[in-house]
Design a protein around this motif. Structure first.
Motif, short mmCIF file in Angstrom:
data_model
loop_
_atom_site.label_atom_id
_atom_site.label_comp_id
_atom_site.label_asym_id
_atom_site.label_seq_id
_atom_site.Cartn_x
_atom_site.Cartn_y
_atom_site.Cartn_z
N TYR A 266 -66.40 -19.44 7.47
CA TYR A 266 -65.54 -18.44 8.11
C TYR A 266 -65.99 -17.03 7.70
CZ TYR A 266 -62.12 -22.40 8.02
OH TYR A 266 -61.48 -23.60 8.10
N ILE A 267 -66.24 -16.88 6.40
CA ILE A 267 -66.58 -15.55 5.88
C ILE A 267 -67.89 -15.05 6.49
CG2 ILE A 267 -67.33 -14.35 3.77
CD1 ILE A 267 -65.14 -16.02 2.29
N ALA A 268 -68.89 -15.93 6.55
CA ALA A 268 -70.18 -15.52 7.11
C ALA A 268 -70.04 -15.10 8.57
CB ALA A 268 -71.19 -16.66 6.96
N ALA A 269 -69.26 -15.87 9.34
CA ALA A 269 -69.09 -15.55 10.75
C ALA A 269 -68.32 -14.24 10.92
CB ALA A 269 -68.35 -16.68 11.46
N LEU A 270 -67.34 -14.06 10.07
CA LEU A 270 -66.53 -12.83 10.16
C LEU A 270 -67.38 -11.60 9.88
CD1 LEU A 270 -63.72 -11.78 10.71
CD2 LEU A 270 -63.10 -12.26 8.34
N LYS A 271 -68.33 -11.74 8.95
CA LYS A 271 -69.23 -10.61 8.66
C LYS A 271 -70.02 -10.22 9.91
CE LYS A 271 -69.72 -10.92 3.73
NZ LYS A 271 -70.41 -11.50 2.58
N ASP A 272 -70.49 -11.20 10.64
CA ASP A 272 -71.24 -10.90 11.86
C ASP A 272 -70.38 -10.17 12.88
OD1 ASP A 272 -73.25 -12.27 10.67
OD2 ASP A 272 -73.17 -14.03 11.99
N LEU B 177 -48.95 -20.29 -0.34
CA LEU B 177 -49.52 -21.58 -0.75
C LEU B 177 -51.04 -21.56 -0.77
CD1 LEU B 177 -47.20 -24.03 1.16
CD2 LEU B 177 -47.04 -23.19 -1.18
N THR B 178 -51.64 -20.49 -0.28
CA THR B 178 -53.09 -20.47 -0.21
C THR B 178 -53.63 -19.21 -0.87
OG1 THR B 178 -52.78 -19.58 2.01
CG2 THR B 178 -53.38 -21.87 1.87
N PRO B 179 -53.15 -18.90 -2.09
CA PRO B 179 -53.57 -17.64 -2.71
C PRO B 179 -55.08 -17.59 -2.94
CG PRO B 179 -52.50 -19.07 -4.32
CD PRO B 179 -52.32 -19.71 -2.97
N GLN B 180 -55.68 -18.73 -3.23
CA GLN B 180 -57.11 -18.69 -3.53
C GLN B 180 -57.92 -18.33 -2.28
OE1 GLN B 180 -57.33 -22.63 -5.26
NE2 GLN B 180 -57.48 -21.78 -7.33
N THR B 181 -57.50 -18.85 -1.13
CA THR B 181 -58.20 -18.52 0.11
C THR B 181 -58.07 -17.03 0.41
OG1 THR B 181 -57.60 -20.71 0.90
CG2 THR B 181 -58.39 -19.16 2.53
N GLN C 108 -57.53 -14.63 -1.64
CA GLN C 108 -58.32 -13.86 -2.60
C GLN C 108 -59.80 -13.83 -2.22
OE1 GLN C 108 -56.47 -11.90 -4.01
NE2 GLN C 108 -56.57 -12.31 -6.20
N ARG C 109 -60.29 -14.93 -1.71
CA ARG C 109 -61.71 -14.95 -1.34
C ARG C 109 -61.99 -14.00 -0.20
NH1 ARG C 109 -62.87 -21.17 -1.30
NH2 ARG C 109 -64.83 -20.63 -0.28
N ARG D 280 -60.24 -11.35 0.42
CA ARG D 280 -60.10 -9.99 -0.13
C ARG D 280 -61.35 -9.58 -0.89
NH1 ARG D 280 -55.03 -9.35 -3.56
NH2 ARG D 280 -55.22 -7.13 -3.21
N SER D 281 -61.95 -10.54 -1.60
CA SER D 281 -63.12 -10.16 -2.39
C SER D 281 -64.28 -9.75 -1.48
CB SER D 281 -63.51 -11.28 -3.35
OG SER D 281 -64.21 -12.29 -2.68
N HIS D 282 -64.33 -10.30 -0.28
CA HIS D 282 -65.42 -9.92 0.62
C HIS D 282 -65.08 -8.70 1.47
CE1 HIS D 282 -68.38 -13.16 0.19
NE2 HIS D 282 -67.34 -13.90 -0.17
N PHE D 283 -63.84 -8.59 1.90
CA PHE D 283 -63.54 -7.58 2.92
C PHE D 283 -62.59 -6.48 2.44
CE2 PHE D 283 -64.59 -11.57 5.10
CZ PHE D 283 -65.73 -11.15 5.78
N GLY D 284 -62.11 -6.63 1.21
CA GLY D 284 -61.31 -5.59 0.56
C GLY D 284 -60.35 -4.84 1.46
N ASP D 285 -60.63 -3.57 1.63
CA ASP D 285 -59.68 -2.66 2.25
C ASP D 285 -59.53 -2.80 3.76
OD1 ASP D 285 -59.32 -1.67 -0.17
OD2 ASP D 285 -60.65 0.08 0.07
N THR D 286 -60.36 -3.61 4.37
CA THR D 286 -60.24 -3.69 5.83
C THR D 286 -59.26 -4.78 6.26
OG1 THR D 286 -62.11 -5.18 5.85
CG2 THR D 286 -62.59 -2.87 6.26
N ILE D 287 -58.67 -5.45 5.28
CA ILE D 287 -57.78 -6.58 5.60
C ILE D 287 -56.30 -6.19 5.58
CG2 ILE D 287 -56.94 -8.81 4.78
CD1 ILE D 287 -59.46 -9.59 3.90
N ALA D 288 -55.58 -6.65 6.58
CA ALA D 288 -54.12 -6.60 6.49
C ALA D 288 -53.65 -8.02 6.18
CB ALA D 288 -53.52 -6.16 7.82
#
Ligand code: ADP
Ligand code: ZN
Ligand code: ZN
Length: 826
Positions: free
Chosen positions: A318-324, A341-345, A347-348, A350-358
């Motif tokens: 998902y992350i790789a596709a979202l980057k494209d 229930l999915t805090p780890q997901t 967080q992942r 957030r670690s890639h996309f930081g401030d652009t995420i709502a």
């Protein structure tokens, strides 16, 4: 525009034409919210299109009162999508649009009433005015809707106006712009005169009521812990006291309550996600990603079903596709079953996309929700991650929608309308935007499996766990079944945990490894029953038995799981006076007691709706587990998205919970739950083990779970569905009838169903209306009619639509709810 067609938030399937006053003609546009007169009310609607020439209109045209937006609240795309939702799920367009706008954005009128004079006798006697005036007596002021709720009847506004004209009432009509009012909660603190720490002890001396004492002690306790103003609900829970005990302390002036805005979100406590790991995709990930990336590159619609076993690395795809997608300047939506229930997901991402995420979630205040919505609409943020409703996030330029754990039933909305399925809306929305949709799961829904088979979706498989640095994949855990009937016969079953399961847990504790235990039923025991006469307590408002819960002090209370009502337990049977009351069955609290007895040296955590009710509840428990607690016991909450490398044992205390529910998806759900929870075991270099306790060892859901055989399960289950024309082979909808009097509900159901038969095409099978399996909930009786069509969803939709239109309105207090593609036939 001189006239506009406006969609209003009313359950009527049409738009309304309004004139546009000259001074507003430049400012109004499609997608803008406008304030309009509607009967005696003012409503906020959304402009759907330019209206007809005012000359051609043959009725008295009313003008819009105001234009509420400078920029459209609804893009043309969102108008199209919501229109589709309304058609597909048979609700009004206005209801669908309402779901797409942040709650609180709409201006509504509120009527506040106050009694000014002693009413004359004729009004006191009056059938409708009498109760209204009685209700107002002694109240400062109150809203009309609150009165209607309290009285349980309609109070016509016309009557209110008449009473006002006679000077008996004062009516104050306001526009409540809820946008500015954020979510508040009630907190409790000592009054100024009793703030001194020694005052609490004095108060306890003086007070007579033990509950009041308990409240003072609990409040002092909170203060010592550094929380001088605890939440009222927390205080009541800790003191095990009721609102009325607290109110008498307030009346005595000892404590006071304060309303405060709830500002914190569950993510405030999440640590900085840290740097994003830079993984090289392994071969099956690469293959899946390549397929998705090609579609993203083409900017053409396509839906993929990504079937990847637990731990196969779906999130990285998902992350790789979202980057494209972001690199193309487009935006993306990630749906997850539930944020908490999915805090780890989360967080992942957030670690890639930081401030652009709502990050959208259910505990946001209205203000936060509105801000996130606005930032997404204005393009300041380009990714939305959230549960079901995030599929309606207001972004332009959508390139990708991911539905993680696409099989989850929480993607289906129950109430209110629109009763949409977020996965299906995601597919439609991707289609309308030439975007790519990725549905990911370790246990895809059978609907999606067939859609892939039929060529509507492209199936991608990741059958292996992510390999470690040496290139070997973690093996799937070994699954073992323990037959509880056999254990019992061998006299080896003392509580809920069998000998083999106990031994396996003991071994983990000794080796410093961790255990996850699933018991999908909360409380202490599902039923309490008299051994002599068989009496069991029923909820007063619902047709179910009450569940036994353990209180903080170790006592027992009864709780209804349908309406939340609680009651004290009884010492003796009220029917025969016997003291021989037996607590039957096992909930998480009972398992917790047993674990503490059997493993006094172990740290046991319990995660269920009761233990996580407080804010950050989930997060606290999960971080304690991360810090090395031995056992995490819980309901299905623990089955999803958790990735702890030291968990080497997963135990299912009772695999049969849920298997026998009257729902044709019961087996599918059980298989999914067992497979998901089994996937929590042995995710790293340590091999995992899974123990399923059951009384139905031969059941197919268990047998296929034993072999990790998704395809085998799907093939077998699909065969059964085909024979019965159940989804995915047939189409299904339900109509639910609800109201306070059973005979009337039944009659309504019969008449409606009769009309439905008249309006249905010949391939539509319509069952007889029958009581829901829990017939009464919160004082409301519920009947249900099920419709099936072998051929086409459209046949169901048009029959429902036509029936609704011809049947007209139903008596006040009675409801008809249409649910297309209903999930959970309970
Ligand atoms: P799933 O969502 O399919 O259950 P995840 O995406 O959570 O799987 O991946 C499982 C674990 O493997 C995670 O800890 C993740 O960080 C790790 N992981 C995923 N892909 C790779 C990779 N290509 N290389 C190394 N580690 C990976
Ligand atoms: Zn009895
Ligand atoms: Zn109840």
């Amino acid at each position: 525009m001189t006239t506009v067609d406006v969609v209003l938030p009313v359950p009527v399937d049409q738009t309304y034409t309004y004139g546009v006053p000259t001074e507003m003609r430049d400012t109004v546009d499609i997608g803008h919210r406008v304030l309009v007169p509607f009967g005696k009310r003012r409503l906020t609607g959304v402009v759907a299109s330019e209206g007809p020439d005012p000359e051609s209109v043959d009725f008295a045209l009313k003008d819009i009162l105001d234009v509420l937006d400078e920029r459209p609240a609804c893009s043309e795309e969102m108008l199209r999508l919501t229109k589709w939702i309304a058609n597909y799920y048979v609700c009004s367009w206005g209801e669908a649009i309402k779901a797409a706008l942040p709650s609180g954005i709409n201006v509504k009128s509120t009527h506040r009433l106050r009694r000014t004079e002693e009413p004359p006798g004729q009004w006191v006697e009056h059938e409708q005015a009498g109760p209204l005036l009685a209700d107002l007596e002694g109240r400062d002021d109150t809203t009309l809707s609150a009165i209607r709720k309290r009285l349980g009847t309609t109070v016509p506004l016309g009557l209110v106006r008449r009473l006002a004209a006679e000077g008996i009432l004062e009516v104050n009509t306001q526009l409540s712009d809820a946008r500015v009012s954020a979510k508040t909660a009630t907190y409790v603190r000592f009054s100024a005169a009793f703030q001194h720490p020694s005052a609490a002890a004095d108060l306890v001396e003086q007070l007579r009521g033990s509950k009041q004492k308990a409240l003072i002690e609990a409040l002092a306790g909170f203060r010592e812990e550094g929380t001088p103003e605890p939440l009222r609900t927390d205080l009541l829970e800790r003191a095990e006291a009721s609102h009325s005990s607290l109110n008498s302390l307030v009346d005595k002036g000892m404590v006071e309550t304060v309303e405060k805005e709830v500002v914190r979100s569950p993510l405030d406590d999440l640590p900085d996600p840290g740097p994003a790991p830079d993984h090289t995709l392994h071969p099956s990930q690469q293959e899946a990603y390549d397929a998705v990336a090609r579609a993203v590159e083409d900017q053409s619609y396509q839906t993929f079903l990504l079937h990847g076993i637990t731990g196969s690395g779906k999130t990285e795809v998902y992350i790789a596709a979202l980057k494209d997608v972001l690199a193309q300047g487009r935006t993306g939506i990630i749906l997850v079953p539930e944020i908490a229930l999915t805090p780890q997901t989360v967080q992942r991402f957030r670690s890639h996309f930081g401030d652009t995420i709502a990050v959208l979630h259910s505990q946001m205040s209205m203000g936060e929700r509105f801000d996130a919505w606005r930032q997404l609409r204005d393009g300041e943020l380009s990714i939305a991650i959230g549960p079901r409703s995030a599929v309606l996030a207001p972004m332009d330029n959508l390139g990708l929608i991911v539905v993680d754990e696409e099989h989850e039933s929480s993607y289906k909305q129950f109430d209110p309308a629109p009763r949409y399925h977020a996965r299906d809306v995601a597919v439609m929305r991707a289609y309308l935007n030439d975007a790519v949709c990725v549905l990911g799961s370790a246990t895809p829904s059978l609907e999606s499996v067939m859609n892939a088979e039929w060529g509507k979706y492209t199936r991608l498989n990741m059958p292996e766990r992510v390999p470690d640095s040496s290139g070997t994949s973690a093996e799937l855990p070994n699954v073992e079944i323990v037959d509880l009937t056999l254990q019992k016969r061998k006299h080896q079953l003392e509580g809920a945990l069998s000998e083999p399961l106990r031994a396996a847990i003991r071994a983990r504790i000794d080796r410093g490894e961790q255990t996850i235990l699933l018991q999908n039923r909360r409380g202490f025991a599902p039923v309490i029953e008299c051994c002599d006469c068989g009496w069991a307590p029923l909820c007063r408002d619902c047709s179910v038995t009450m569940t036994v819960h353990k209180t903080r002090s170790g006592g027992r209370m009864l709780q209804c799981h349908y309406c939340g009502r609680t009651e004290p337990t009884m010492r003796a049977c009220p029917s025969c006076n016997s003291q021989d009351l037996h607590q039957i069955g096992t909930g998480t609290q009972r398992v917790e007691d047993e674990l503490n007895d059997v493993f006094p040296d172990a740290e046991v955590l319990r995660m269920d709706r009761d233990s996580t009710r407080k804010k950050h509840g989930h997060h606290k428990i999960l971080s304690q587990f991360r810090n090395g607690a031995d056992i995490l016991l819980g309901t299905q909450m623990i089955a999803k998205g958790l990735d702890f490398s030291r968990v080497t044992l997963v135990g299912v205390v009772d695999a049969d919970v849920g298997l026998l529910l009257p729902d044709f998806r019961a087996e599918e759900r059980t298989f999914q739950l067992l497979t998901q929870v089994a996937g929590r075991a042995g995710r790293a270099d340590l091999r995992g083990e899974v123990i399923l306790q059951t009384r139905n060892p031969e059941h197919k859901a268990l047998q296929f779970a034993l072999d990790h055989d998704f395809d085998g399960f799907a093939a077998s289950e699909l065969e059964d569905r085909k024979i019965l024309s159940y989804p995915p082979f047939g189409h299904l909808a339900t109509v639910e009838f609800r109201g306070p009097k059973e005979a009337r509900v039944e009659r309504l159901a019969e008449n409606w169903t009769k009309a439905l038969r008249k309006h249905s095409a010949s391939d539509v099978l319509i069952g007889d209306p029958s009581p829901a399996s829990v017939k009464r909930v919160k004082k409301q009786f519920r009947y249900r009619t099920v419709l099936k069509s072998r051929q086409s969803q459209k046949h169901l939709q048009s029959a429902l639509r036509r029936t609704e239109q011809s049947f007209g309105s139903v008596p006040n207090g009675y409801h008809v709810s249409i649910d297309v593609d209903a999930v959970g036939l309970l």
